[in-house]
Each structure stands twice: as C-alpha cells, then as structure tokens.
Design a protein around this motif. Structure first.
Motif, PDB file in Angstrom:
ATOM      1  N   SER A  89       5.780   5.978 -10.016  1.00  0.00           N
ATOM      2  CA  SER A  89       6.694   6.485 -11.068  1.00  0.00           C
ATOM      3  C   SER A  89       8.222   6.432 -10.126  1.00  0.00           C
ATOM      4  O   SER A  89       7.441   6.445  -8.786  1.00  0.00           O
ATOM      5  N   GLN A  90       9.358   7.173 -10.824  1.00  0.00           N
ATOM      6  CA  GLN A  90      10.435   6.864  -9.833  1.00  0.00           C
ATOM      7  C   GLN A  90      10.091   7.826  -8.725  1.00  0.00           C
ATOM      8  O   GLN A  90      11.061   7.473  -7.423  1.00  0.00           O
ATOM      9  N   GLU A  91       9.888   8.836  -8.882  1.00  0.00           N
ATOM     10  CA  GLU A  91       9.861  10.037  -7.384  1.00  0.00           C
ATOM     11  C   GLU A  91       8.621   9.437  -6.248  1.00  0.00           C
ATOM     12  O   GLU A  91       9.231   9.538  -5.420  1.00  0.00           O
ATOM     13  N   LEU A  92       7.817   9.279  -6.955  1.00  0.00           N
ATOM     14  CA  LEU A  92       6.806   8.338  -6.086  1.00  0.00           C
ATOM     15  C   LEU A  92       7.164   7.092  -5.328  1.00  0.00           C
ATOM     16  O   LEU A  92       6.881   6.359  -3.953  1.00  0.00           O
ATOM     17  N   LEU A  93       7.600   6.247  -5.849  1.00  0.00           N
ATOM     18  CA  LEU A  93       8.259   5.023  -5.563  1.00  0.00           C
ATOM     19  C   LEU A  93       9.153   5.675  -3.876  1.00  0.00           C
ATOM     20  O   LEU A  93       8.870   4.484  -3.069  1.00  0.00           O
ATOM     21  N   LYS A  94       9.320   6.340  -3.525  1.00  0.00           N
ATOM     22  CA  LYS A  94      10.167   6.280  -2.530  1.00  0.00           C
ATOM     23  C   LYS A  94       9.054   6.643  -1.250  1.00  0.00           C
ATOM     24  O   LYS A  94       9.160   6.762  -0.146  1.00  0.00           O
ATOM     25  N   PHE A  95       7.533   6.870  -1.662  1.00  0.00           N
ATOM     26  CA  PHE A  95       6.263   6.687  -0.671  1.00  0.00           C
ATOM     27  C   PHE A  95       6.022   5.415  -1.003  1.00  0.00           C
ATOM     28  O   PHE A  95       4.175   5.478  -0.572  1.00  0.00           O
ATOM     29  N   ARG A  96       6.616   5.236  -1.099  1.00  0.00           N
ATOM     30  CA  ARG A  96       5.494   3.195  -1.464  1.00  0.00           C
ATOM     31  C   ARG A  96       4.672   3.080  -0.116  1.00  0.00           C
ATOM     32  O   ARG A  96       3.819   2.499  -0.409  1.00  0.00           O
ATOM     33  N   ASP A  97       5.897   2.960   0.717  1.00  0.00           N
ATOM     34  CA  ASP A  97       5.861   2.266   1.778  1.00  0.00           C
ATOM     35  C   ASP A  97       3.982   3.022   2.723  1.00  0.00           C
ATOM     36  O   ASP A  97       2.479   2.438   2.910  1.00  0.00           O
ATOM     37  N   ALA A  98       3.733   4.626   1.958  1.00  0.00           N
ATOM     38  CA  ALA A  98       2.899   5.252   2.822  1.00  0.00           C
ATOM     39  C   ALA A  98       1.394   4.845   2.060  1.00  0.00           C
ATOM     40  O   ALA A  98       0.675   4.938   2.500  1.00  0.00           O
ATOM     41  N   PHE A  99       1.718   4.429   1.149  1.00  0.00           N
ATOM     42  CA  PHE A  99       0.770   3.913  -0.172  1.00  0.00           C
ATOM     43  C   PHE A  99       0.028   3.043   0.708  1.00  0.00           C
ATOM     44  O   PHE A  99      -1.228   2.265   0.114  1.00  0.00           O
ATOM     45  N   THR A 100       0.987   1.999   0.713  1.00  0.00           N
ATOM     46  CA  THR A 100       0.937   0.438   1.542  1.00  0.00           C
ATOM     47  C   THR A 100      -0.458   0.347   2.519  1.00  0.00           C
ATOM     48  O   THR A 100      -0.508   0.083   2.836  1.00  0.00           O
ATOM     49  N   PHE A 101       0.348   1.974   3.230  1.00  0.00           N
ATOM     50  CA  PHE A 101      -0.386   1.890   4.564  1.00  0.00           C
ATOM     51  C   PHE A 101      -1.634   2.479   4.272  1.00  0.00           C
ATOM     52  O   PHE A 101      -2.225   2.135   5.147  1.00  0.00           O
ATOM     53  N   SER A 102      -1.648   3.443   3.501  1.00  0.00           N
ATOM     54  CA  SER A 102      -3.174   4.238   3.108  1.00  0.00           C
ATOM     55  C   SER A 102      -3.548   2.513   2.829  1.00  0.00           C
ATOM     56  O   SER A 102      -5.581   2.789   3.908  1.00  0.00           O
ATOM     57  N   LEU A 103      -4.126   1.912   1.858  1.00  0.00           N
ATOM     58  CA  LEU A 103      -4.479   0.862   1.471  1.00  0.00           C
ATOM     59  C   LEU A 103      -5.149  -0.415   2.728  1.00  0.00           C
ATOM     60  O   LEU A 103      -6.040  -0.370   2.801  1.00  0.00           O
ATOM     61  N   VAL A 104      -4.054  -0.444   3.786  1.00  0.00           N
ATOM     62  CA  VAL A 104      -4.959  -1.150   5.155  1.00  0.00           C
ATOM     63  C   VAL A 104      -5.542  -0.513   5.586  1.00  0.00           C
ATOM     64  O   VAL A 104      -6.078  -0.518   5.879  1.00  0.00           O
ATOM     65  N   ILE A 105      -4.802   0.695   5.882  1.00  0.00           N
ATOM     66  CA  ILE A 105      -6.140   1.013   6.191  1.00  0.00           C
ATOM     67  C   ILE A 105      -7.663   1.648   5.906  1.00  0.00           C
ATOM     68  O   ILE A 105      -8.293   1.035   6.877  1.00  0.00           O
ATOM     69  N   LEU A 106      -7.219   1.276   4.390  1.00  0.00           N
ATOM     70  CA  LEU A 106      -8.692   1.521   4.229  1.00  0.00           C
ATOM     71  C   LEU A 106      -9.219   0.030   4.357  1.00  0.00           C
ATOM     72  O   LEU A 106     -10.340   0.150   4.528  1.00  0.00           O
ATOM     73  N   ILE A 107      -8.642  -1.292   4.429  1.00  0.00           N
ATOM     74  CA  ILE A 107      -8.806  -2.350   4.363  1.00  0.00           C
ATOM     75  C   ILE A 107      -9.784  -2.719   5.671  1.00  0.00           C
ATOM     76  O   ILE A 107     -10.096  -2.604   5.851  1.00  0.00           O
ATOM     77  N   LEU A 108      -8.988  -2.162   6.500  1.00  0.00           N
ATOM     78  CA  LEU A 108      -9.037  -2.160   8.350  1.00  0.00           C
ATOM     79  C   LEU A 108     -10.367  -1.258   8.658  1.00  0.00           C
ATOM     80  O   LEU A 108     -11.761  -2.043   9.426  1.00  0.00           O
ATOM     81  N   LEU A 109     -10.911   0.189   7.949  1.00  0.00           N
ATOM     82  CA  LEU A 109     -11.895   0.222   8.199  1.00  0.00           C
ATOM     83  C   LEU A 109     -13.095  -0.139   7.557  1.00  0.00           C
ATOM     84  O   LEU A 109     -14.297  -0.349   8.352  1.00  0.00           O
ATOM     85  N   ARG A 149     -12.849  -3.451   6.810  1.00  0.00           N
ATOM     86  CA  ARG A 149     -12.968  -4.944   7.967  1.00  0.00           C
ATOM     87  C   ARG A 149     -12.317  -5.311   9.793  1.00  0.00           C
ATOM     88  O   ARG A 149     -10.881  -5.214   9.186  1.00  0.00           O
ATOM     89  N   PRO A 150     -12.548  -4.195  10.332  1.00  0.00           N
ATOM     90  CA  PRO A 150     -11.867  -3.766  11.144  1.00  0.00           C
ATOM     91  C   PRO A 150     -11.713  -4.862  11.907  1.00  0.00           C
ATOM     92  O   PRO A 150     -10.309  -5.217  12.176  1.00  0.00           O
ATOM     93  N   ASP A 151     -11.617  -6.356  12.264  1.00  0.00           N
ATOM     94  CA  ASP A 151     -11.538  -7.433  12.495  1.00  0.00           C
ATOM     95  C   ASP A 151     -10.377  -8.141  11.294  1.00  0.00           C
ATOM     96  O   ASP A 151      -9.498  -9.076  11.716  1.00  0.00           O
ATOM     97  N   GLY A 152     -10.170  -7.851  10.574  1.00  0.00           N
ATOM     98  CA  GLY A 152      -9.273  -8.326   9.305  1.00  0.00           C
ATOM     99  C   GLY A 152     -10.580  -9.062   8.516  1.00  0.00           C
ATOM    100  O   GLY A 152     -11.727  -9.119   8.835  1.00  0.00           O
ATOM    101  N   LEU A 153      -9.795  -9.810   7.814  1.00  0.00           N
ATOM    102  CA  LEU A 153     -10.512 -10.138   6.135  1.00  0.00           C
ATOM    103  C   LEU A 153     -11.017 -11.546   7.037  1.00  0.00           C
ATOM    104  O   LEU A 153     -12.294 -11.983   5.795  1.00  0.00           O
ATOM    105  N   ILE A 154      -9.880 -12.593   7.742  1.00  0.00           N
ATOM    106  CA  ILE A 154     -11.276 -13.779   8.086  1.00  0.00           C
ATOM    107  C   ILE A 154     -11.417 -13.726   9.527  1.00  0.00           C
ATOM    108  O   ILE A 154     -10.506 -13.583  10.209  1.00  0.00           O
ATOM    109  N   LYS A 155     -12.943 -13.757  10.181  1.00  0.00           N
ATOM    110  CA  LYS A 155     -12.985 -14.422  10.979  1.00  0.00           C
ATOM    111  C   LYS A 155     -12.470 -14.627  11.948  1.00  0.00           C
ATOM    112  O   LYS A 155     -11.843 -15.106  13.365  1.00  0.00           O
ATOM    113  N   GLY A 156     -12.849 -15.890  11.681  1.00  0.00           N
ATOM    114  CA  GLY A 156     -11.610 -17.145  12.678  1.00  0.00           C
ATOM    115  C   GLY A 156     -12.599 -18.008  13.842  1.00  0.00           C
ATOM    116  O   GLY A 156     -13.447 -16.582  13.999  1.00  0.00           O
ATOM    117  N   PRO A 157     -12.444 -18.579  14.315  1.00  0.00           N
ATOM    118  CA  PRO A 157     -12.746 -18.969  15.617  1.00  0.00           C
ATOM    119  C   PRO A 157     -13.168 -18.193  16.666  1.00  0.00           C
ATOM    120  O   PRO A 157     -11.776 -17.470  17.050  1.00  0.00           O
TER     121      PRO A 157
END
Ligand SMILES: Nc1ncnc2c1ncn2[C@@H]1O[C@H](COP(=O)(O)OP(=O)(O)OP(=O)(O)O)[C@@H](O)[C@H]1O
Ligand SMILES: [Mg+2]
Lengths: 235, 296
Positions: free
Chosen positions: B260-280, B282-290
């Motif tokens: 919603s309009q009010e919450l949109l101000k905190f979008r980055d906070a939501f984004t970063f929370s999701l990023v933290i969840l993803i890293l918890l 998969r700490p090395d990221g989604l693709i391992k790489g060589p």
C-alpha cells in the motif's frame, strides 16, 4: 637447453631451495627425485616463472630467463604441468586444450591439427571432449593437463609428479606416454616420488634433500647407488 | 492479461538493467576476487559525458557511443589508478583505493559540474509509450529489454566462443595456471575492467533514461543493486549474477504492485528482509559457481 645455477627459493623465512644447479640438454629426460618437502616442486615452479628466484640464475638456450613471468616462459617454449594437476574444472576438455594453445592461437589450422592429434593420442579424452574437465577421473585429468601443456608445442616440458595418487595401470600408461614424448625429441624435467618408475625413463637424475642436490648421475648410477633409499628417505 | 503483460514487462526491463549492472561488477570480482567500489562512478561518467555533449547537436546515437567509450576508459583507468599499484598488497589496500577513486570521481563532478541534477539529452523515443495487450508501456522499457537480451547474448558468446573469453573464465578459477599456459595477466585484467566499463556505460544510458538527469551520487544505487544481485546469485558465477538481477527485480516489482501507499516507503526494508532470508537459506548464493581459491 635448460641450465639452472645456484638457484634459491624462499617463502618468507623458509629457504625451500638452497643453491640448486642442474641442467637438461636437448632431448634429454632428467628426473628430480627426493622425499617430501625436499624442494622439488619449488625448483620446478621457479623455473616455470610462477615463483620468484631469491638467488641464482636460470638460462634457456643461453638466454637469461631468471624470474621471467609465467606467460613469458611459455612463449619462450617451456610448458609446465604442476603437481596440483590444475585442470579448469568448469571448462570443457576441448576448452582446456584450446587454452593450452593460447600462445599460438593465430595459427588456427595448426591448433586444430594438434588438438585432433592429442585427442587421437588419448581416446578417453576424445570421448569426453565436451564434458567439463572437473568431471574427469584423476587419471584422465592428468592426461588432460599433459595434453594441454603439449598444445603450446614446447621445447621443454616440466612435469611435477604425474603419477601422484593414480592406480598402477594408469601410472604405466602415463609413463608410456612420457616415453613417447621423449622419443619425439622433447626435453623433459620430471619430478617424481616414484624413483623406480622415473629412473626407468630418465637419462640422468638428481636427488634433492633439504633444498639441495644430494646426488646426481646417470639413471643407472643413481639406480645402483646403495645409499639411494637412505638419501631418499632421509628427507 | 493486461496486468500480466504489464507486470512481466516491468520485471523484465528492471531485471535486464539489474542483470547488466551485476554482470559488470562480477566480471571484475571473478578475476581479482575484489569488489570494485568505484563501479557506480562508471555509470556517473557515462551520464556526465551525455550532459556535456548535450548542446553539441550530435546525433543521439553518436553521443551515446561516446558516453559508453568514456565509461570504458574510466573502467580501465580504475584498474591503473586504484588496483594495479596495490594489487599485490592486501585486500584492504585495494578496498581503500577503490573507495578513494570513487570519491575522487564524485568530488570532481561536484566541483567542476554541479551538485544539482543536470539534464541528459534523450531521444524522443525514450518518452513515448505503446499499448501492448491493453498495457500502456514506455518504449524505453522495451528498449531496455532488447538491450539486455542482446548484451547478455553477446556476453555469453564472448565468454564461450572466443579464446579471450575462455581465458577469462579460466583466469577466474585459477589465475596462476592460466598464466602458466601463456595467458597474460594484465591483458585479462584490463579486458575485465573494459567489459565492466562497457556494461556500466550501456546500463548508465538506460538507467539515466528513466530519470532524465544525472547527479554526482547517481552510481550509488546501481552499485548497491549490483552488489545485492551478485550476493543473491553467488559471487563466483556470472549466471548467478544474471539470475540474481532478475530475482531482485521480481522482488522489487512485486512489492511495488502489492504494498500500500504508506508501506511503499519501506519497500527497501522488505527487499532486504527477503534478501536476508535467501542468504540464510543459501549463504553462498543461489549458484555455486566454479570452485575457486586464491586471490590474485
Ligand atoms: N606456499 C608455501 N609457503 C611456505 N612454505 C612452503 C610453501 N610451499 C612449499 N613450502 C615449503 O617449502 C619446502 C619445499 O616444498 P616443495 O613443495 O618444493 O617440496 P617437494 O619436494 O615438492 O615435496 P613433495 O614431494 O611433498 O611435493 C617445504 O618445506 C614446504 O613446507
Ligand atoms: Mg612437490
């Protein structure tokens, strides 16, 4: 062809190589034997340009190449197979071979021809040409790194413990191949723990101990020396 | 249908830009195992190059070409100024020099141009819209998608089919061995910075095209985006960087649509929370790489 004089290699305070002199004439196969930690790999990597010399000199065809960088040594005709058997694991077998020919990449026809020849020489690699090199067995990886080194058409090949950790059958195959390479006129410096095997293909040999050359002579002399095991195990 | 199309185009255009930003960062990281903190300033350089050429009357494409070349030059300069002199020293030294170079470029822009936003010339097509299945779409979003597809394909071709590309991939896993096969270290590193600058330049044009102006701090958000995308995707994998870019765009766009309009101000906070969840997860990221070890 290759002449090393009074070479010194240091890791910080550790003096791994202390005044080593050796030479390899054109077409000769010279073995460097010695116990773990004797400084064999350090000597070889220093010749390859991957380690800086703390003293002494390295000459190739009379030219001073002491402390040249690794890429320059390859261009000068020295190819190296390190003991860590460094295939590029996520690159395919073909791509690994392509990189071996980096210094002569403009000679496309020659490179393709050499690649075909290497794959014919190693049918097991040919079957796996499109496979990532990391999925090969230890023996196949060893064949790949040797084939890759040969792709630069070197004058001198530095081989560090090609038999390390391989089954006897594979070791026999690898040594058979080293014999073939020697017959083609290539100059080879072979570092080995497997003294008997190494002496069976070598013309001359050096025994290293605590960073120094402890003995040297023809393969037969070194093989017959009664104190060989003492020198060898004395580390 | 209209909604789906609109959502898809939004995700793909934002994701394309993010993926290119991430790729530009990870190509240098892969080889040097060092984050180039002056990466955002390459985008700034492209922006100011456009601003300075604004009144020249040159065709837009020529100006864009020059701006991208300036970004490439700035990329190569980063290597010579911030990396090469201290590369053999410590990681910390390079971190500091790349921060310093970033600050230097920003301050140069503040001092010699202006702290205030400066207009950037844009072709008319950037402000036009078209209707696709009822969805009113800015043409620049479509341009971004096409540019991303073309550049990603070009990049994939370069890395898989050319000897230079194969050598760069090899150098990213084992630099010393690559050198022992005759691959010159400096050529590889300079190429990585040049490609990084090229991607930053193109992304800069598209990115600045959304706003129409350039400020000295313009590079901060792209740097952050690129960094987060590569962390999500896996620092060692170029595919990972691209996937991370698109995933981050998917998260951002979904939040844009649902909050919603009010919450949109905190979008980055939501984004970063999701990023933290993803890293918890998969700490090395989604693709391992060589598997790759030492810094060079
Ligand atoms: N990177 C390094 N840092 C510090 N010391 C090292 C390093 N590499 C080798 N050394 C030391 O240098 C000495 C010689 O090592 P080197 O690897 O040359 O021996 P080697 O004869 O090849 O032994 P091996 O048969 O086990 O391969 C050893 O004492 C080793 O601990
Ligand atoms: Mg060794």
């Amino acid at each position: 062809m290759l002449e090393v004089n009074d070479l010194e290699v240091r890791y910080g305070a550790i003096r791994a190589v202390r005044g080593v002199s050796l030479k390899a004439d054109t077409g000769e196969l010279v073995a460097i034997l010695g116990a773990n930690g004797a400084g064999k790999s350090s000597t070889l990597m220093c010749i390859a340009g991957a380690l800086k010399a703390a003293g002494g000199s390295i000459r190739l065809d009379g030219q001073d190449v002491t402390s040249a960088n690794p890429e320059k040594m390859v261009r000068a005709g020295v190819a190296t197979v390190p003991e860590t058997r460094d295939v590029f694991p996520d690159l395919t077998v073909t791509e690994n071979l392509t990189l071996g020919s980096y210094t002569r990449r403009s000679d496309r026809a020659g490179v393709t021809e050499d690649r075909e020849r290497m794959l014919a020489l190693f049918p097991r690699l040919a079957e796996r040409a499109a496979q990532p090199a990391g999925t090969l067995s230890g023996g196949e990886q060893q064949m790949l790194v040797i084939a890759r080194a040969m792709m630069s058409r070197p004058k001198v090949l530095l081989l560090d413990e090609p038999s390390l950790g391989l089954a006897p059958v594979i070791v026999d195959q690898i040594f058979e191949m080293i014999r073939t390479l020697k017959q083609s006129g290539l100059t080879i410096v072979l570092v080995e723990q497997n003294a008997r095997k190494a002496l069976s293909v070598a013309d001359r040999a050096y025994v290293m101990r605590l960073g120094k050359i402890a003995a040297s002579g023809t393969a037969a002399e070194i093989g017959a020396a009664t104190d060989l095991s003492a020198l060898y195990l004395g580390g | 249908m209209t909604f789906t199309v609109q959502f898809l185009i939004d995700v793909l255009s934002l994701g394309g830009a993010y993926a290119l930003m991430a790729l530009g960062l990870v190509i240098v990281y892969g080889i040097l195992k060092l984050v180039n903190f002056a990466y955002g300033e390459l985008i700034m350089v492209a922006g100011y190059a456009m601003f300075l050429m604004g009144g020249s009357g040159l065709p837009w494409l020529v100006m864009a070409g020059v701006a991208v070349i300036m970004a490439v030059i700035a990329g190569i300069a980063t290597d010579y100024v911030a990396f090469r002199p201290v590369r053999a020293k410590s990681v910390t030294a390079v971190l500091i020099t790349s921060f310093a170079f970033s600050t230097l470029l920003q301050n140069a822009a503040l001092l010699f141009i202006s702290p205030r936003p400066r207009p950037v010339p844009l072709p008319d097509i950037f402000s036009q819209t078209v209707t696709i299945f009822g969805a009113i779409t800015p043409v620049r979003n479509l341009i971004t998608i096409v540019a991303a597809i073309v550049l990603l394909a070009l990049f994939a071709w370069l890395m898989r089919r050319t000897v230079l590309g194969i050598a760069m991939r090899a150098a990213a896993t084992n630099f010393t061995m690559a050198r022992m096969l005759g691959v010159p270290a400096n050529l590889i590193i300079t190429s990585a910075f040049a490609i990084s600058g090229f991607l930053a330049g193109v992304v800069g044009l598209l990115w600045i095209g959304r706003i129409g102006t350039v400020v000295p701090g313009i590079g901060l958000e792209p740097l952050l985006v690129a960094f987060i995308a590569t962390v999500i995707g896996g620092m060692r994998s170029m595919t990972g960087a691209v996937i991370g870019g698109f995933l981050l765009a998917l998260i951002d766009t979904t939040l844009n649509y649902t909050l919603s309009q009010e919450l949109l101000k905190f979008r980055d906070a939501f984004t970063f929370s999701l990023v933290i969840l993803i890293l918890l997860w998969r700490p090395d990221g989604l693709i391992k790489g060589p598997a790759s070890g030492q810094r060079t």
